[in-house]
Design an enzyme around this catalytic site. Structure first.
Site, PDB file in Angstrom:
ATOM      1  CB  THR A  47      89.484  18.769 -43.677  1.00  0.00           C
ATOM      2  OG1 THR A  47      89.252  19.019 -42.299  1.00  0.00           O
ATOM      3  CG2 THR A  47      90.639  18.193 -44.032  1.00  0.00           C
ATOM      4  CB  CYS A  48      85.613  22.712 -42.451  1.00  0.00           C
ATOM      5  SG  CYS A  48      86.206  22.231 -40.830  1.00  0.00           S
TER       6      CYS A  48
END
Length: 858
Positions: free
Chosen positions: A823-824
């Site tokens: 997700t980063c």
């Protein structure tokens, strides 16, 4: 014909100095006082001779003999530097200098050993005669006396030596003096600007510096045709300017400003206005005077006495005119950013001085028939400057608009427009009707104004001047101004506030980490990790923001109430005190919301209008409560719309009380003292409704709102900035920033903002993937987006508002595996599933709301 400095030889240089003296002290060169000493040393540049003062002679007689009646006698003048007086003395050409010292001792009482006579830059020796010293009739000498008896003998000696050295350099002498001028200047500044120096000592040091004409001497050295002289003077003057500006505290600027002004005036008469040294001195003077009270203050004088400056409006107004003329010349903007700052710096004390006038009554009437007791010329000239500036900026912004449409972004000077507009509006506020004209001009070029704000508005600058007219701005420009008010996130790991949260104790543990932290630690940034999970980084932080906000605003936690007609909107719960820690939780909530805005994370909740307006420090009207309590709104509306006759017949049976439910029981609250005995009628029903609204939505939750605002202010800096954040935004703007986009996620837009690694767009797995996403419900798409990015709601500007594009990576895992995400980095990874049915089954699992949160994320 004007003679240039380069036309003079070194032997003529003293005559140059005297020309400057005559210009300053006596504009009429034919007067006797102007020609009293054709070869006076630069000490005379800044001090006029006082020929009308009582004088002393060698005989002490009250009747002074005329030198014309005694051809063998010489009349000459001795200026006493330390006392500011002038002696008229007489002697014979053959008299020794020692005799003159004896006569001075007789008249003044200053011991001979403490006297030094200076003539044409040289100290006179006792054994020389007046003739040998070339002292002729009406010569001007300078006496430096009581050097060991004065309070600052070291400074007197030092500056006198500096000026004498400058004279010798101007006469063509070389050698040690090239170094000694700079060394003496540094020594003087070290004594003058050290932190422990007292205000009275600083004033004395600078007075000595001016009394001995050091500024004039250094400027003359700067005007020398010899490069090494010019460079030496340039460095010395620059050192003085920077030492005063950077080495002294602001309250001491008032003492240095007159010296900086003298440098500016000398240079402006002798050098070009674009001379770099003149520009530096002007900037230094501007930075010294911009926070000072100049002229006379009739209001709150005692508050400004320690900051009053001997400089007057007439001293610095020429710099405003000079810069305004330069600004309005030509088709573009001719000022650099530094010059724009100078313009603002000189304007500030002038506007303050005008407002301090006894006959200034909040605004200047136009046309200006009324004459002010002070600054009348300046007030009228400033009015003319205002309209020249408005017309110039209108043309410039029209040009911006055209170039934006044509995509010709040659905007090298556009970064100056906002500060110029700010100063123009500041002048307009002084004059009747002028501010309305200014905003009318801005309305005609509002697209250009919006563009300038988005592109050039910078952190640390003050944009309050535009916030009051946010109707001229669009959402993007208002949002940009708010982001400048919020702290800037820092990516450095050592600055981050670390949190390790157990998902099962999300709210309580988050409360402990955030509420107990120092605000400055939270402003530096956050590092988030869930207990027993490997995932870290910005994606996990985004997930935490979303989850903790869902908990804070969960009605079951009794902190906030959801609006009946829109369950996404919340306002404080008056009954929140069922939890003894409720006020601490409201402060915690304020911190979290500020941090979410600061990190640009949409969290899927919105404030009710009544809550938003209170945070902005604004009043609440009847129409504002419609969403928060539709039934209450309808009741109040009926009371106001009812036939007055019916109301006056006491058909409502109302008094000035409010019944509220508290912890399961009803409680009656008087809206004012003895309110239960005041009947509501047609004349007071409006007041009754206003008091009801005030109690229901303000008084009953005032403590909760105050604590929330305090938590928000902890992050943004203070309460003023907190209110400014909400005042800058429209209500709908805040919805967009906090909640995110309310539009259904467009799959086509999603595709455009997605790139591939390991897959090609033509691969069957990619085709299947987008087909399946097309089939998903709006909620499933949100869950998929959350799984992919830790964002369940896109920013208002859609995928364009994300920090980067999204990515689909091909993984080498077995096709039995579910998709995973980073997700980063906005990555989703899945293997090459053999069929669309298999892929649909895998995606259906991760798009279940209870599964999509954190499952398989990294």
């Amino acid at each position: 014909m004007k003679r240039k400095l380069d036309d003079y030889d070194d032997d003529d240089f003293c005559t140059d100095l005297d020309i400057v003296r005559m210009r300053k002290n006596n504009p009429n060169p034919s007067s006797a006082s102007a020609t009293a000493s054709n070869y006076a040393f630069p000490h005379q540049i800044s001090g006029q001779r006082h020929y009308n003062e009582p004088t002393a002679s060698t005989s002490g007689s009250s009747q002074q003999p005329s030198s014309s009646s005694h051809p063998d006698r010489i009349q000459f003048f001795v200026r006493m530097i330390s006392q500011g007086k002038t002696l008229v003395l007489y002697g014979k050409p053959e008299d020794k200098v020692k005799v003159i010292h004896e006569k001075i001792q007789t008249i003044t009482g200053i011991p001979m050993i403490e006297q030094r006579l200076i003539y044409q830059g040289r100290q006179l020796q006792w054994e020389h005669s007046l003739a040998e010293c070339m002292i002729y009739n009406d010569a001007g000498l300078h006496l430096v006396g009581r050097m060991r008896s004065t309070e600052h003998p070291r400074v007197w000696h030092l500056i006198d030596d500096l000026v004498s050295t400058v004279y010798r350099l101007c006469k063509g002498e070389r050698g040690v003096y090239l170094k000694s001028v700079e060394a003496m200047m540094l020594e003087f500044l070290d004594m003058t600007t050290k932190k422990e120096i007292q205000l009275t000592h600083l004033a004395s040091h600078l007075n000595i510096f001016q009394s001995l004409c050091a500024p004039a001497a250094l400027v003359m050295l700067y005007l020398s045709p010899h490069r090494y002289n010019k460079d030496l003077a340039d460095k010395s003057i620059r050192t003085f300017a920077s030492s005063c500006k950077n080495g002294l505290q602001k309250p001491l600027y008032s003492q240095c400003a007159p010296v900086a002004l003298e440098f500016c005036n000398l240079l402006s008469r002798s050098a070009a206005q674009d001379d770099p040294l003149y520009s530096l001195c002007r900037s230094s003077l501007g930075s010294m005077v911009e926070d000072l009270r100049i002229g006379r203050s009739s209001r709150n004088h005692e508050n400004f006495s320690n900051r009053m400056c001997v400089i007057a409006v007439k001293d610095i107004f020429p710099f405003v005119t000079e810069l305004a003329n330069k600004l309005t010349e030509g088709s573009g903007i001719n000022l650099s950013l530094n010059e724009v700052r100078d313009f603002a710096a000189f304007l500030r004390p002038i506007k303050a001085a005008i407002k301090d006038l006894p006959d200034f009554e909040r605004i200047i009437q136009v046309p200006m028939i009324y004459t002010f007791t002070c600054y009348d010329d300046e007030i009228k000239l400033l009015y003319a400057i205002l309209f020249e500036l408005m017309e110039k900026m209108r043309k410039c912004l029209e040009k911006v608009k055209v170039e934006m449409v044509m995509e010709e972004n040659e905007d090298g000077e556009w970064d100056q427009y906002l500060p110029i507009l700010k100063e123009t509006r500041g002048i307009a506020k002084l004059y009747q009707g002028a501010e309305d004209i200014f905003w009318s001009v801005m309305k005609s070029v509002d697209v250009s104004l919006q563009y300038l704000i988005i592109r050039y508005a910078k952190r640390g600058e003050n944009y309050k001047w535009i916030i009051g007219h946010k109707n001229l701005l669009d959402f993007e420009s208002r949002r940009h101004l708010v982001m400048l008010l919020l702290p800037e996130t820092i990516d450095e790991d050592e600055e981050l506030h670390e949190m390790l949260i157990d998902r099962s104790q999300l709210l309580s543990e988050s409360f402990n980490y955030i509420s107990k932290a120092k605000p400055e630690n939270l402003r530096g940034g956050l590092f988030m990790e869930f207990n027993n999970e490997e995932a870290t980084g910005p994606g996990v932080l985004r997930e935490w923001f979303f989850l903790v906000c869902q908990e804070i605003f969960n009605p079951q936690n009794a902190l906030f109430i959801a609006c009946p007609n829109d369950r996404r909107r919340f306002f404080p719960n008056p009954a929140s005190k069922v939890d003894p820690l409720h006020l601490r939780y409201f402060k915690f909530a304020g911190r979290v919301i500020a941090l979410a805005l600061m990190h640009k994370v949409p969290v899927g909740i919105m404030f009710d209008r009544t809550f938003f307006l209170q945070l902005a420090g604004m009043t609440i009207s009847l129409e504002d409560i419609k969403d928060a309590d539709p039934y209450f709104y309808s009741s109040c509306k009926q009371i106001l719309d009812m036939d007055p006759v019916i109301v006056d017949q006491d058909a409502l049976g109302l008094t000035f009380v409010h019944e509220i439910e508290e912890l399961g029981s009803m409680k009656v609250v008087e809206l004012f003292t003895n309110g239960k005995n005041i009947v509501v009628n047609s004349r007071n029903r409006k007041e009754y409704v206003e008091l009801l609204i005030q109690h229901r939505f303000v008084t009953s939750v005032s403590k909760q709102v105050a604590k929330f605002a305090k938590g928000f202010a902890d992050i943004v800096g203070d309460e003023k900035i907190q209110k400014l954040v909400f005042k800058t935004l429209e209500f709908e703007d805040h919805d967009g920033m906090l909640h995110g986009s309310e539009s259904i996620i467009s799959v086509e837009d999603w595709k455009v903002h997605t790139e591939y690694n390991g897959y090609k767009e033509s691969d069957p797995q990619i085709y299947w993937f987008w087909e399946i996403v097309e089939e998903m419900t709006a909620e499933q798409r949100k869950v998929l987006l959350f799984f992919w990015t830790s964002l369940k709601h896109l920013p208002v500007d859609g995928f364009n508002g994300l920090a980067s594009k999204l990515y689909i990576y091909k993984s080498n895992e077995s096709t039995d595996h579910l998709p995973s995400s980073h997700t980063c980095f906005y990555r989703i990874c899945f293997p090459a599933y053999p069929s669309m049915a298999v892929m649909r089954q895998r995606l259906n699992i991760i798009t279940q709301d209870h599964v999509g949160c954190s499952f398989g994320t990294w």
